[in-house]
Design a protein around this motif. Structure first.
Motif, PDB file in Angstrom:
ATOM      1  N   ALA A 119      28.066 -21.146  64.281  1.00  0.00           N
ATOM      2  CA  ALA A 119      28.210 -20.741  62.876  1.00  0.00           C
ATOM      3  C   ALA A 119      28.858 -19.359  62.777  1.00  0.00           C
ATOM      4  O   ALA A 119      29.660 -19.100  61.873  1.00  0.00           O
ATOM      5  N   PHE A 120      28.528 -18.463  63.702  1.00  0.00           N
ATOM      6  CA  PHE A 120      29.153 -17.128  63.706  1.00  0.00           C
ATOM      7  C   PHE A 120      30.658 -17.248  63.965  1.00  0.00           C
ATOM      8  O   PHE A 120      31.462 -16.544  63.348  1.00  0.00           O
ATOM      9  N   ASP A 121      31.031 -18.119  64.894  1.00  0.00           N
ATOM     10  CA  ASP A 121      32.460 -18.293  65.203  1.00  0.00           C
ATOM     11  C   ASP A 121      33.207 -18.758  63.962  1.00  0.00           C
ATOM     12  O   ASP A 121      34.318 -18.304  63.674  1.00  0.00           O
ATOM     13  N   ALA A 158      31.000  -2.345  66.553  1.00  0.00           N
ATOM     14  CA  ALA A 158      30.066  -2.386  67.690  1.00  0.00           C
ATOM     15  C   ALA A 158      29.230  -3.666  67.703  1.00  0.00           C
ATOM     16  O   ALA A 158      28.590  -3.970  68.712  1.00  0.00           O
ATOM     17  N   CYS A 159      29.226  -4.426  66.606  1.00  0.00           N
ATOM     18  CA  CYS A 159      28.456  -5.680  66.561  1.00  0.00           C
ATOM     19  C   CYS A 159      28.906  -6.618  67.666  1.00  0.00           C
ATOM     20  O   CYS A 159      30.099  -6.876  67.823  1.00  0.00           O
ATOM     21  N   ILE A 160      27.948  -7.126  68.442  1.00  0.00           N
ATOM     22  CA  ILE A 160      28.276  -8.010  69.567  1.00  0.00           C
ATOM     23  C   ILE A 160      27.978  -9.481  69.250  1.00  0.00           C
ATOM     24  O   ILE A 160      27.994 -10.324  70.155  1.00  0.00           O
ATOM     25  N   ALA A 161      27.671  -9.777  67.987  1.00  0.00           N
ATOM     26  CA  ALA A 161      27.464 -11.171  67.552  1.00  0.00           C
ATOM     27  C   ALA A 161      26.331 -11.861  68.310  1.00  0.00           C
ATOM     28  O   ALA A 161      26.424 -13.046  68.615  1.00  0.00           O
ATOM     29  N   CYS A 162      25.266 -11.124  68.563  1.00  0.00           N
ATOM     30  CA  CYS A 162      24.155 -11.707  69.338  1.00  0.00           C
ATOM     31  C   CYS A 162      23.282 -12.631  68.490  1.00  0.00           C
ATOM     32  O   CYS A 162      22.662 -13.551  69.016  1.00  0.00           O
ATOM     33  N   GLY A 163      23.187 -12.355  67.196  1.00  0.00           N
ATOM     34  CA  GLY A 163      22.380 -13.207  66.316  1.00  0.00           C
ATOM     35  C   GLY A 163      20.957 -12.723  66.101  1.00  0.00           C
ATOM     36  O   GLY A 163      20.177 -13.374  65.395  1.00  0.00           O
ATOM     37  N   ALA A 164      20.588 -11.583  66.682  1.00  0.00           N
ATOM     38  CA  ALA A 164      19.216 -11.083  66.523  1.00  0.00           C
ATOM     39  C   ALA A 164      18.883 -10.824  65.054  1.00  0.00           C
ATOM     40  O   ALA A 164      17.746 -11.044  64.613  1.00  0.00           O
ATOM     41  N   CYS A 165      19.863 -10.348  64.297  1.00  0.00           N
ATOM     42  CA  CYS A 165      19.650 -10.032  62.876  1.00  0.00           C
ATOM     43  C   CYS A 165      19.214 -11.278  62.117  1.00  0.00           C
ATOM     44  O   CYS A 165      18.304 -11.222  61.286  1.00  0.00           O
ATOM     45  N   VAL A 166      19.845 -12.410  62.412  1.00  0.00           N
ATOM     46  CA  VAL A 166      19.496 -13.666  61.747  1.00  0.00           C
ATOM     47  C   VAL A 166      18.096 -14.105  62.173  1.00  0.00           C
ATOM     48  O   VAL A 166      17.271 -14.515  61.356  1.00  0.00           O
ATOM     49  N   GLN A 175      23.747 -11.636  56.724  1.00  0.00           N
ATOM     50  CA  GLN A 175      24.511 -10.589  56.023  1.00  0.00           C
ATOM     51  C   GLN A 175      24.888  -9.425  56.938  1.00  0.00           C
ATOM     52  O   GLN A 175      25.965  -8.862  56.796  1.00  0.00           O
ATOM     53  N   LEU A 176      24.000  -9.051  57.862  1.00  0.00           N
ATOM     54  CA  LEU A 176      24.323  -7.871  58.683  1.00  0.00           C
ATOM     55  C   LEU A 176      25.511  -8.177  59.593  1.00  0.00           C
ATOM     56  O   LEU A 176      26.462  -7.396  59.675  1.00  0.00           O
ATOM     57  N   PHE A 177      25.475  -9.326  60.252  1.00  0.00           N
ATOM     58  CA  PHE A 177      26.597  -9.724  61.109  1.00  0.00           C
ATOM     59  C   PHE A 177      27.879  -9.830  60.290  1.00  0.00           C
ATOM     60  O   PHE A 177      28.911  -9.243  60.642  1.00  0.00           O
ATOM     61  N   THR A 178      27.823 -10.593  59.180  1.00  0.00           N
ATOM     62  CA  THR A 178      29.044 -10.839  58.399  1.00  0.00           C
ATOM     63  C   THR A 178      29.593  -9.531  57.837  1.00  0.00           C
ATOM     64  O   THR A 178      30.805  -9.300  57.851  1.00  0.00           O
ATOM     65  N   VAL A 223      16.113  -4.584  64.404  1.00  0.00           N
ATOM     66  CA  VAL A 223      16.220  -5.197  65.732  1.00  0.00           C
ATOM     67  C   VAL A 223      17.641  -5.199  66.283  1.00  0.00           C
ATOM     68  O   VAL A 223      17.850  -5.588  67.434  1.00  0.00           O
ATOM     69  N   CYS A 224      18.614  -4.770  65.478  1.00  0.00           N
ATOM     70  CA  CYS A 224      20.013  -4.840  65.944  1.00  0.00           C
ATOM     71  C   CYS A 224      20.191  -3.959  67.185  1.00  0.00           C
ATOM     72  O   CYS A 224      19.956  -2.757  67.132  1.00  0.00           O
ATOM     73  N   PRO A 225      20.618  -4.519  68.295  1.00  0.00           N
ATOM     74  CA  PRO A 225      20.756  -3.707  69.511  1.00  0.00           C
ATOM     75  C   PRO A 225      21.890  -2.694  69.411  1.00  0.00           C
ATOM     76  O   PRO A 225      21.957  -1.767  70.221  1.00  0.00           O
ATOM     77  N   LYS A 226      22.760  -2.841  68.430  1.00  0.00           N
ATOM     78  CA  LYS A 226      23.893  -1.924  68.287  1.00  0.00           C
ATOM     79  C   LYS A 226      23.733  -0.983  67.093  1.00  0.00           C
ATOM     80  O   LYS A 226      24.677  -0.278  66.719  1.00  0.00           O
ATOM     81  N   GLY A 227      22.572  -0.995  66.472  1.00  0.00           N
ATOM     82  CA  GLY A 227      22.292  -0.046  65.394  1.00  0.00           C
ATOM     83  C   GLY A 227      23.186  -0.214  64.179  1.00  0.00           C
ATOM     84  O   GLY A 227      23.477   0.762  63.470  1.00  0.00           O
ATOM     85  N   ILE A 228      23.603  -1.453  63.898  1.00  0.00           N
ATOM     86  CA  ILE A 228      24.441  -1.675  62.708  1.00  0.00           C
ATOM     87  C   ILE A 228      23.589  -1.402  61.461  1.00  0.00           C
ATOM     88  O   ILE A 228      22.472  -1.890  61.335  1.00  0.00           O
ATOM     89  N   SER A 229      24.142  -0.613  60.549  1.00  0.00           N
ATOM     90  CA  SER A 229      23.394  -0.192  59.357  1.00  0.00           C
ATOM     91  C   SER A 229      23.528  -1.213  58.230  1.00  0.00           C
ATOM     92  O   SER A 229      24.606  -1.800  58.036  1.00  0.00           O
TER      93      SER A 229
HETATM   94  S1  SF4 Z   1      21.888  -7.997  65.556  1.00  0.00           S
HETATM   95 FE1  SF4 Z   1      23.485  -6.437  65.314  1.00  0.00          FE
HETATM   96  S2  SF4 Z   1      24.873  -6.794  67.051  1.00  0.00           S
HETATM   97 FE2  SF4 Z   1      23.608  -8.648  66.873  1.00  0.00          FE
HETATM   98  S3  SF4 Z   1      24.843 -10.008  65.499  1.00  0.00           S
HETATM   99 FE3  SF4 Z   1      23.440  -8.862  64.191  1.00  0.00          FE
HETATM  100  S4  SF4 Z   1      24.653  -7.104  63.469  1.00  0.00           S
HETATM  101 FE4  SF4 Z   1      25.713  -7.929  65.288  1.00  0.00          FE
END
Ligand code: SF4
Ligand code: FES
Length: 259
Positions: A119-121, A158-166, A175-178, A223-229
């Motif tokens: 879904a992220f792709d 810096a977002c690595i698309a890991c999916g932790a936010c979801v 929303q955070l990833f997108t 929980v974002c490992p990259k500190g996305i705000s």
């Molecule tokens: S948790 Fe952070 S790094 Fe991982 S997908 Fe979400 S916004 Fe990107």
């Protein structure tokens, strides 16, 4: 150190899953969490049992492949850390840990701790790019980028698309990833021509994928490992609303890309 692991085991997407318990002895506190699972998997293989499936690639916190819930927290208890960079010294001897895959409707389980993040792709395919004409690359210094904008775009990139936010969001929202993907291009001069259509295309792709709505829990940021705000979510919402008010229409998938 000795540990008890309760791990979600599910052989395929259609099969029912269940928790299985494993007891580990002599875990090296300097090993990473994934190395600890490697040792457990070697033991399981030696006993003729199926190893635990989990995603991983770089093991350096940069590729976004790894991730599962440890005691209900995406990537585990260490803030700003992917599970591949989490070390066993952060746990106590005798601790019991529950490992589960990301839990979200838009991320179906593939096997054990692995989920399908296609879904992220598809959100990125909808607009996470800048269209350029073919030919020689333009001279880099022709497009100056103000330093504050470059820094902010880099924060989003810096977002690595890991999916932790979801996974951590009670709504299963993306929303955070997108917003990170929308913003890192929308902030740069090169991203301006498609800024409005990008915001609409990516937000609407996100909605089609079955993610939940954002209601500002901010669990994603925690929980974002990259500190996305979560500031980027506000920025994406602004871009989306402005584009809608201007009457911007999302181009059809068959339309040729802008030159
Ligand atoms: S948790 Fe952070 S790094 Fe991982 S997908 Fe979400 S916004 Fe990107
Ligand atoms: S394996 Fe690449 S970020 Fe964890």
């Amino acid at each position: 150190m000795n540990l008890t692991l309760h791990v979600w085991r599910q052989p395929n997407p259609a099969a029912p899953g269940r928790m299985e318990t494993y007891r580990l002895q002599g875990v090296n506190e300097h090993s990473s969490f994934l190395e600890m699972l490697d040792v457990l998997n070697e033991q399981l293989a030696a006993e003729g049992k199926e190893p635990i499936a989990f995603d991983h690639d770089c093991r350096e916190g940069i590729c976004g492949s790894c991730g599962f819930l440890i005691n209900g927290v995406a990537h585990g208890p260490q803030r700003g850390t992917t599970v591949c960079q989490l070390h066993m010294r952060h746990f106590k001897d005798g601790e019991e840990l529950t490992l589960e895959p990301w839990r979200a409707r838009a991320f179906p389980v593939v096997r054990d701790l692995m989920v399908n993040r296609g879904a992220f792709d598809r959100i990125v395919q909808a607009g996470g790019y800048i269209s350029v004409g073919t030919g020689a690359a333009p001279e880099a210094n022709l497009t100056p980028v103000p330093k504050p904008l470059a820094d902010r775009a880099f924060d989003a990139a810096a977002c690595i698309a890991c999916g932790a936010c979801v996974a951590q969001c009670p709504n299963g929202a993306a929303q955070l990833f997108t917003s990170a993907k929308v913003s890192h291009l929308g902030l740069l001069p090169q991203g301006q021509p498609e800024r409005a259509v990008r915001a609409i295309a990516m937000v609407e792709a996100m909605e089609r994928e079955g993610f939940g709505a954002c209601s500002n829990y901010a669990e994603c940021e925690a929980v974002c490992p990259k500190g996305i705000s979560i500031d980027f979510i506000a920025q994406m919402n602004r871009d989306y609303i402005k584009a809608k008010l201007k009457g911007t229409v999302r181009p059809s998938a068959d339309a040729p890309a802008a030159a």
